[in-house]
Design a protein around this motif. Structure first.
Motif, PDB file in Angstrom:
ATOM      1  N   ASN A  43       1.525  -8.577   0.200  1.00 15.57           N
ATOM      2  CA  ASN A  43       1.893  -7.893   1.442  1.00 15.57           C
ATOM      3  C   ASN A  43       2.593  -6.563   1.159  1.00 15.57           C
ATOM      4  N   ARG A  69       2.846  -3.593   6.014  1.00 19.18           N
ATOM      5  CA  ARG A  69       3.037  -3.489   7.466  1.00 19.18           C
ATOM      6  C   ARG A  69       4.017  -2.364   7.828  1.00 19.18           C
ATOM      7  N   LYS A  70       5.020  -2.137   6.996  1.00 20.83           N
ATOM      8  CA  LYS A  70       5.982  -1.063   7.271  1.00 20.83           C
ATOM      9  C   LYS A  70       5.336   0.310   7.085  1.00 20.83           C
ATOM     10  N   ALA A  73       3.354   0.969  10.254  1.00 21.85           N
ATOM     11  CA  ALA A  73       4.002   0.739  11.550  1.00 21.85           C
ATOM     12  C   ALA A  73       3.722   1.925  12.471  1.00 21.85           C
ATOM     13  N   TYR A  80      -3.577  -6.001   9.430  1.00 15.79           N
ATOM     14  CA  TYR A  80      -3.483  -6.471   8.039  1.00 15.79           C
ATOM     15  C   TYR A  80      -3.579  -7.980   7.999  1.00 15.79           C
TER      16      TYR A  80
END
Length: 457
Positions: A43, A69-70, A73, A80
């Motif tokens: 991740n 994910r960050k 954002a 994802y």
């Protein structure tokens, strides 16, 4: 089907892998009329060129990794899924993953590369590698565990094997980790292990070719060799490691280097994904692509970066497996996909060589730029630091890396010598996270007397 991905009227672009190429492609499609789905077993995106610094305690792992994910954002067309891709079914435009099947309109393979052990089973079972963050953390723990063991043993042969470190592969990774280990031997280990006679610790860099840093200029090769000599690293050129078991790195049928620490940095293969015919796969397991990065024989399947084998007139063996190649291919592919959506003909990809560099140690690096421009030493070192600092993902990572480097430079120390999770070769895993066979403990049929090995002054 589709692992709960939202239904969209827009075409779906599935990107397998979030390395340099996959990351850049997903970013470049931010404003495109497509649904972007990234599939990766981790991740986070990790900055592979600095893995060796994690392995030697110069940086912590979270300094070179950033959550996927960050990163994305706020990108509304991005999704994802954390999964292993098991197979591609081109007939149904589907990838089969560990969490379910995902349909695609366009598929992009950006899976990178895996370590190539050239079919030597004992090396694959027993050697350490640094292709991932878990690899680097395992290597760091393993090296420091062996220093602790060296304090406890009274057997001089066992102590020597625990102290010796053999690095196989004279490319940038091998040179960089050898230099970092030499710096650690000089500045760090005497403070931590005053009871050990570190003059007996040998760092041996083994290269099968005639020079270090083979793809770089002659000046860079010569400077790298001189820097290694100055650091007390033994460089053995034209030497092949033929096997490794029972703490012996064999370079002939009877001659070996006694070592408990063998780091394999000698070669890579493309990380191919099952589902393609044999003619689509090159000899080094890279996937054959045309000048638009289309996988040969498929209109909607692409490959970029290390896994893509793009042959040109200037590079008949394929473009080099470098981060700038992956990033440039990703930017070009984003344009290609948007052209295809409009019914336009895509342009051919052209690689723009921006140079190659390698760091050896503090104040020592080599840089090759286009048109024969070369420089080294302190200026090369500063250039390497700046380029890598700016390429790190995330402002926090840039700041943390800068602070750690500044502290190490002015204090000649590294604070990250922690054995947080003790490591055994029985725990060793391959590049895909699958557990390897257990350490080979059978007695080899070789001469048990090791050859004489010079100790650096």
């Amino acid at each position: 089907m589709d692992t709960n991905l939202p239904v969209s009227t827009q075409p779906r672009v599935v990107i397998v892998g979030c390395g340099f190429g996959g990351l850049q492609l997903a970013k470049s499609l931010r404003d495109a009329p497509v649904q972007v789905v990234v599939v990766d077993r981790n991740n986070y995106h990790n900055f592979q060129p600095l893995l060796y610094q994690v392995a030697t305690g110069a940086l912590e792992a979270d300094s070179i990794a950033y959550p996927i994910r960050k990163i994305f954002a706020g990108q509304k067309n991005f999704f994802y899924r954390m999964a292993d891709v098991q197979r591609v079914d081109t007939a149904s435009n589907t990838i089969h993953t560990s969490v379910g099947d995902i349909h695609y309109d366009y598929l992009v393979l950006a899976t990178g590369s895996l370590t190539n052990f050239f079919g030597i089973e004992s090396l694959e079972k027993n050697a350490m590698q640094i292709k991932s963050i878990p690899n680097a953390l395992n290597l760091r723990s393993f090296i420091f565990q062996n220093f602790e063991k060296a304090l406890l043993t009274a057997d001089p042969d066992e102590k020597q094997a625990l102290l010796n470190i053999v690095v196989v592969g004279g490319g940038p990774t091998g040179v960089e980790i050898s230099g970092s280990l030499a710096e650690m031997r000089k500045h760090v280990l005497p403070k931590d292990y005053p009871e050990l006679d570190l003059s007996k610790m040998q760092i041996i860099l083994v290269e099968a070719g005639t020079e270090l840093l083979g793809p770089m200029s002659v000046k860079s090769q010569q400077n790298a060799k001189r820097y290694m000599d100055e650091l007390g690293v033994q460089v053995r050129l034209n030497t092949h490691i033929k096997g490794y078991e029972n703490c012996r790195a064999y370079y002939s049928e009877t001659e070996f280097i006694p070592t408990e620490n063998l780091i394999w940095a000698a070669g890579v293969n493309g990380a191919e994904v099952p589902g393609f015919p044999a003619e689509a796969i090159a000899r080094n397991k890279r996937i054959n692509v045309n000048r638009c990065n289309q996988v040969v024989g498929y209109a909607n399947v692409f490959a970029i970066g290390d896994v893509a084998n793009m042959v040109t007139g200037e590079m008949p063996r394929g473009l080099p497996m470098l981060a700038p190649v992956a990033q440039q291919q990703a930017e070009h592919l984003a344009d290609t996909i948007q052209r295809l959506l409009k019914g336009q003909t895509p342009a051919d990809f052209t690689y723009k060589n921006k140079g190659v560099m390698a760091i050896v140690s503090r104040n020592k690096a080599v840089v090759d730029l286009p048109k024969g421009v070369h420089f080294s030493g302190f200026f090369g070192w500063l250039t390497w630091l700046f380029v890598h600092l700016m390429t790190l993902v995330g402002f926090r990572n840039k700041v943390v890396a800068f602070v750690d480097w500044a502290f190490s430079y002015f204090s000649s120390d590294q604070a990250l010598r922690l054995i947080i999770r003790p490591f055994s070769r029985r725990d060793v895993k391959d590049d895909q996270g699958k557990k390897k066979a257990e350490h080979n403990t059978s007695t080899p049929q070789y001469n048990p007397t090791p050859p004489a090995i010079q100790t650096p002054a």
